[in-house]
Design a protein around this motif. Sequence first.
Motif, PDB file in Angstrom:
ATOM      1  N   LEU A  28      18.467  33.340  44.157  1.00 24.61           N
ATOM      2  CA  LEU A  28      19.773  32.832  43.776  1.00 24.61           C
ATOM      3  C   LEU A  28      20.817  33.929  43.903  1.00 24.61           C
ATOM      4  CD1 LEU A  28      20.957  30.155  42.632  1.00 24.61           C
ATOM      5  CD2 LEU A  28      20.736  31.187  40.365  1.00 24.61           C
ATOM      6  N   ASN A  29      21.961  33.595  44.493  1.00 22.68           N
ATOM      7  CA  ASN A  29      23.061  34.543  44.673  1.00 22.68           C
ATOM      8  C   ASN A  29      23.881  34.608  43.387  1.00 22.68           C
ATOM      9  OD1 ASN A  29      25.122  36.161  45.595  1.00 22.68           O
ATOM     10  ND2 ASN A  29      25.985  34.659  46.997  1.00 22.68           N
ATOM     11  N   ILE A  30      23.901  35.786  42.736  1.00 26.67           N
ATOM     12  CA  ILE A  30      24.641  35.983  41.491  1.00 26.67           C
ATOM     13  C   ILE A  30      25.777  36.965  41.744  1.00 26.67           C
ATOM     14  CG2 ILE A  30      24.546  36.686  39.078  1.00 26.67           C
ATOM     15  CD1 ILE A  30      22.848  34.270  39.619  1.00 26.67           C
ATOM     16  N   CYS A  31      26.998  36.562  41.446  1.00 27.88           N
ATOM     17  CA  CYS A  31      28.162  37.428  41.616  1.00 27.88           C
ATOM     18  C   CYS A  31      28.463  38.129  40.296  1.00 27.88           C
ATOM     19  CB  CYS A  31      29.367  36.607  42.055  1.00 27.88           C
ATOM     20  SG  CYS A  31      30.857  37.584  42.356  1.00 27.88           S
ATOM     21  N   THR A  32      28.519  39.465  40.303  1.00 22.12           N
ATOM     22  CA  THR A  32      28.795  40.238  39.085  1.00 22.12           C
ATOM     23  C   THR A  32      30.053  41.087  39.186  1.00 22.12           C
ATOM     24  OG1 THR A  32      27.352  42.033  39.858  1.00 22.12           O
ATOM     25  CG2 THR A  32      26.354  40.329  38.460  1.00 22.12           C
ATOM     26  N   SER A  33      30.702  41.113  40.354  1.00 22.11           N
ATOM     27  CA  SER A  33      31.929  41.907  40.487  1.00 22.11           C
ATOM     28  C   SER A  33      32.678  41.468  41.737  1.00 22.11           C
ATOM     29  CB  SER A  33      31.618  43.406  40.572  1.00 22.11           C
ATOM     30  OG  SER A  33      30.833  43.695  41.717  1.00 22.11           O
ATOM     31  N   VAL A  34      33.962  41.780  41.764  1.00 26.20           N
ATOM     32  CA  VAL A  34      34.807  41.510  42.926  1.00 26.20           C
ATOM     33  C   VAL A  34      35.047  42.834  43.630  1.00 26.20           C
ATOM     34  CG1 VAL A  34      37.020  40.611  43.724  1.00 26.20           C
ATOM     35  CG2 VAL A  34      35.888  39.567  41.748  1.00 26.20           C
ATOM     36  N   THR A  35      34.541  42.964  44.832  1.00 24.65           N
ATOM     37  CA  THR A  35      34.631  44.215  45.587  1.00 24.65           C
ATOM     38  C   THR A  35      35.134  43.915  46.988  1.00 24.65           C
ATOM     39  OG1 THR A  35      32.374  44.108  46.464  1.00 24.65           O
ATOM     40  CG2 THR A  35      32.658  45.072  44.265  1.00 24.65           C
ATOM     41  N   GLY A  36      35.090  44.919  47.835  1.00 26.93           N
ATOM     42  CA  GLY A  36      35.483  44.730  49.225  1.00 26.93           C
ATOM     43  C   GLY A  36      34.519  43.854  49.997  1.00 26.93           C
ATOM     44  N   PRO A  47      33.269  34.302  27.529  1.00 25.72           N
ATOM     45  CA  PRO A  47      33.107  35.699  27.123  1.00 25.72           C
ATOM     46  C   PRO A  47      32.328  36.498  28.164  1.00 25.72           C
ATOM     47  CG  PRO A  47      31.466  34.369  26.050  1.00 25.72           C
ATOM     48  CD  PRO A  47      32.319  33.415  26.851  1.00 25.72           C
ATOM     49  N   PRO A  48      32.309  37.820  28.041  1.00 28.34           N
ATOM     50  CA  PRO A  48      31.431  38.618  28.907  1.00 28.34           C
ATOM     51  C   PRO A  48      29.993  38.119  28.801  1.00 28.34           C
ATOM     52  CG  PRO A  48      32.936  40.044  27.726  1.00 28.34           C
ATOM     53  CD  PRO A  48      33.115  38.677  27.147  1.00 28.34           C
ATOM     54  N   GLY A  49      29.346  38.018  29.941  1.00 26.84           N
ATOM     55  CA  GLY A  49      27.989  37.498  29.988  1.00 26.84           C
ATOM     56  C   GLY A  49      27.909  36.003  30.238  1.00 26.84           C
ATOM     57  N   ALA A  50      29.052  35.301  30.168  1.00 26.89           N
ATOM     58  CA  ALA A  50      29.047  33.860  30.426  1.00 26.89           C
ATOM     59  C   ALA A  50      28.732  33.584  31.893  1.00 26.89           C
ATOM     60  CB  ALA A  50      30.392  33.252  30.051  1.00 26.89           C
ATOM     61  N   THR A  51      28.117  32.434  32.144  1.00 30.50           N
ATOM     62  CA  THR A  51      27.764  32.036  33.497  1.00 30.50           C
ATOM     63  C   THR A  51      28.679  30.915  33.962  1.00 30.50           C
ATOM     64  OG1 THR A  51      25.446  32.624  33.123  1.00 30.50           O
ATOM     65  CG2 THR A  51      25.921  31.173  34.982  1.00 30.50           C
ATOM     66  N   ALA A  60      28.395  32.930  39.163  1.00 34.58           N
ATOM     67  CA  ALA A  60      29.030  34.164  38.706  1.00 34.58           C
ATOM     68  C   ALA A  60      28.654  34.417  37.253  1.00 34.58           C
ATOM     69  CB  ALA A  60      30.545  34.089  38.856  1.00 34.58           C
ATOM     70  N   VAL A  61      28.221  35.629  36.945  1.00 41.00           N
ATOM     71  CA  VAL A  61      27.983  36.065  35.571  1.00 41.00           C
ATOM     72  C   VAL A  61      29.057  37.092  35.239  1.00 41.00           C
ATOM     73  CG1 VAL A  61      26.404  37.218  33.990  1.00 41.00           C
ATOM     74  CG2 VAL A  61      25.511  35.632  35.715  1.00 41.00           C
ATOM     75  N   LEU A  62      29.892  36.793  34.248  1.00 44.11           N
ATOM     76  CA  LEU A  62      31.044  37.639  33.957  1.00 44.11           C
ATOM     77  C   LEU A  62      30.586  38.984  33.408  1.00 44.11           C
ATOM     78  CD1 LEU A  62      33.594  35.085  32.492  1.00 44.11           C
ATOM     79  CD2 LEU A  62      33.073  35.675  34.871  1.00 44.11           C
ATOM     80  N   THR A  63      30.933  40.040  34.143  1.00 44.18           N
ATOM     81  CA  THR A  63      30.428  41.378  33.865  1.00 44.18           C
ATOM     82  C   THR A  63      31.582  42.359  33.787  1.00 44.18           C
ATOM     83  OG1 THR A  63      28.440  40.816  35.149  1.00 44.18           O
ATOM     84  CG2 THR A  63      28.809  43.153  34.635  1.00 44.18           C
ATOM     85  N   PRO A  64      31.839  42.986  32.612  1.00 43.82           N
ATOM     86  CA  PRO A  64      32.919  43.986  32.529  1.00 43.82           C
ATOM     87  C   PRO A  64      32.583  45.215  33.374  1.00 43.82           C
ATOM     88  CG  PRO A  64      32.219  43.229  30.346  1.00 43.82           C
ATOM     89  CD  PRO A  64      31.193  42.747  31.316  1.00 43.82           C
ATOM     90  N   HIS A  65      33.610  45.831  33.965  1.00 39.35           N
ATOM     91  CA  HIS A  65      33.438  47.034  34.770  1.00 39.35           C
ATOM     92  C   HIS A  65      34.502  48.041  34.396  1.00 39.35           C
ATOM     93  CE1 HIS A  65      30.420  45.455  37.603  1.00 39.35           C
ATOM     94  NE2 HIS A  65      31.036  44.303  37.423  1.00 39.35           N
ATOM     95  N   THR A  66      34.098  49.303  34.373  1.00 39.64           N
ATOM     96  CA  THR A  66      35.052  50.389  34.141  1.00 39.64           C
ATOM     97  C   THR A  66      35.804  50.667  35.429  1.00 39.64           C
ATOM     98  OG1 THR A  66      33.596  51.357  32.490  1.00 39.64           O
ATOM     99  CG2 THR A  66      35.305  52.781  33.408  1.00 39.64           C
TER     100      THR A  66
END
Length: 745
Positions: A516-524, A680-684, A732-738
Amino acid sequence: MGRVPRRLVSAVAVTGALLALPWGAGQQIPMAVHAQSVAGFGPSTVVDPQRTGGEPDIKVCGVSATWSYGTCGQNNPYVSAPWGFSTSSSFVWRSEDGGQTFKLTPSNDTTGKPDACPGGGDTDLAVQPGRFQSRDYLNFIDLQGLTNFSAGVSKDGGQSWTCNPASSEATVVDRQWFGIYKDPSGAPGNGARVYLDYDQVAGAQCQGQQGADGNAFVVQTSTDGGLTYAPPVIADCNDGIAGPMQVNQKTGEIFAIHTAYSTPTGQYTSVAADAVTVDYSIDGGATWTASPVFGCIPQGSGGQVTSDCTTGEDFAVLAMDTAGGLYAVWAQAPTDGSANVTGPSQIFYSYSGDNAKTWSTPVQMDAGASTNLDLFPWVVAGNPGAIDIVWYGTTKDPSVGWDPGSQITDWNVYMTQSFNANSGTPSFSAPVQVSQHPNHNGGICTMGLGCTTGGDRSLVDFFQVNLNKQGAAVVTWADTSNNGNTSQSGDAAALIMEAQQISGPTLLGGTLSGSLNICTSVTGKPCQKDIKGDARYEANGLIEPNVPKLDITGSSLNLQPKNPTTLDVRMNLAGLTSLPNATDPNILDPYVDYLTSWNYHIPGNGQQQYDSTGNIYYAYLEVNRATGAVAAYDGNTCSIASTHPKYLVYPGQNAIQYKLNFKQKTIDLYVPLADVGNPPPGATLYSVTAHTVGEPAPAGPYTCTTRDPNGNNNDPSGQIFNVYDKSPAYTAVLTPHTVAKRERK
């Protein structure tokens, strides 16, 4: 969809011996042994983001794929679903990328079906793929208000159709299914036949016949590829509701399943069908022989029923493997003398290895499942002994009875596999969940049109599983996870979903190893890629060239690192050197939207919040091609509704910020979490899908804050769009990033 109550007319009194039924009430029911589960499914794909329906059909490969592996062409599924008698219409969709995305077939009708071909009731599809999709041969059949069937034939993958609006010579008809012998695209020269079975009000032909009860089960035959049919032949005078057909391509033998009644004239069962029968023909449908598969004979004396069962929840279904082995599958539940369900609804199957002459002892194949109310089974077969069975399942709420229509619980789509279902000791995999989240909350009424006086029939009466070229399961189902209305007010709006098996063994001997394709961030690099060159206007009989500015190449969605209270919704496009304008060719709509949608369920919400299993949230950038004006919005779907939603629309409740990057060819939409359910963070977020669409007028904004008396959040000015391109769905699993230093510069 018609689904008249189990009997169309009162049964005719008959005399004579009962059919010998092999399995009666009160006997011990064998349960299948469970093997390790290894099948896995990809994302839940929304077939159409706007059009609502139920009981979808899905077909991928050619006519022989159900008994020996046939042609699959480009391996593209086709799906159909009825839209309701009040609309006199139904829908036909096709995939052009192996089942990752779907559009309406580009016919000369706005629903994808044959032009001026009335229906809106039950539909069925048959597909004979050509070398290219433009050569796919399609058979389509649609029920017209219980009066007749419309037959449609397309020789070009649905771009154009020929329609026969009066294909039945019978009257008061219901629930039709195809059976295909040889390639119908070569008829009549190659001897191909298209069979059609269905229910008919029992007429004079059944009077006085031994065992006559319920409806007449009839079959018609077409020798011209499925456009016109010979007069009906009665196959059985003891019929509850018709089920699908199978045709052995080597021998020409035809097999048709249906529910029936154990005793003539409904001596014990005044409402519910309590038997399963397969009728077979060895002479091309001229004559038929009934073969009882199962019957629940009530225990008692003097007409006092002490135990009974129903097999009418809903269709008994049939599959044929590559060796000609037959598999009958049905849902069954105990009932009292008034046909009230008094215990668990479970899934059973029986096998015949001798062309329906005899059947094995029925086996409960969902034993050990976490659910105890299992409905609407469907089966598909591959190699000898290899079958997939799917169903809707839930666990009974302790505060209500066993009637599926009274439940207040969540339902999901499940599947089990067996690779020795033709043996004396069959084993099945533990059920796996096909749907990524519950597809419905509350009751499921199984009484057909009897549900119109009460009961939730949002999902209608069945869903299907089929095989693709690899022998992997391809499943389509109905899902009420949206903001259209609440099932407490009657029928909610259901969108049609699809998912494909991506891991584990297939029914044709292969093994898949996808994940399964899981998106955890928006990148290039986009989370989900999409093929180039497929952004085309395909409607009203037209297929226009690709539009690079609308050609999606990727999609991503997650929390914005600089502002974790906001989603960054990014779309990558092949030719976004500027926004669409009035001079751009091959765009046939004055407004263009870059739309991304997803499903999210707010924990703790239920039907009172119109969020029992989730809602469809979205964000879009809209371009006025004439003026160049641009605006961006987010929100929750509204509806164009009558008694219940007919379309979901995306008007945009809140203005949002956006960013255009013509160098990188991206559009970023910045969506405040508060606008889309505060995940919230971690939500799918499920079924995340990017779309480029065209509309005749602005989509919004429109608040849709007022519910009509039926619970619909009606937007009467909502826009129906044409889809140019879609990305495959992803999760997409909402993942906070620094934020990295390099990003802050």
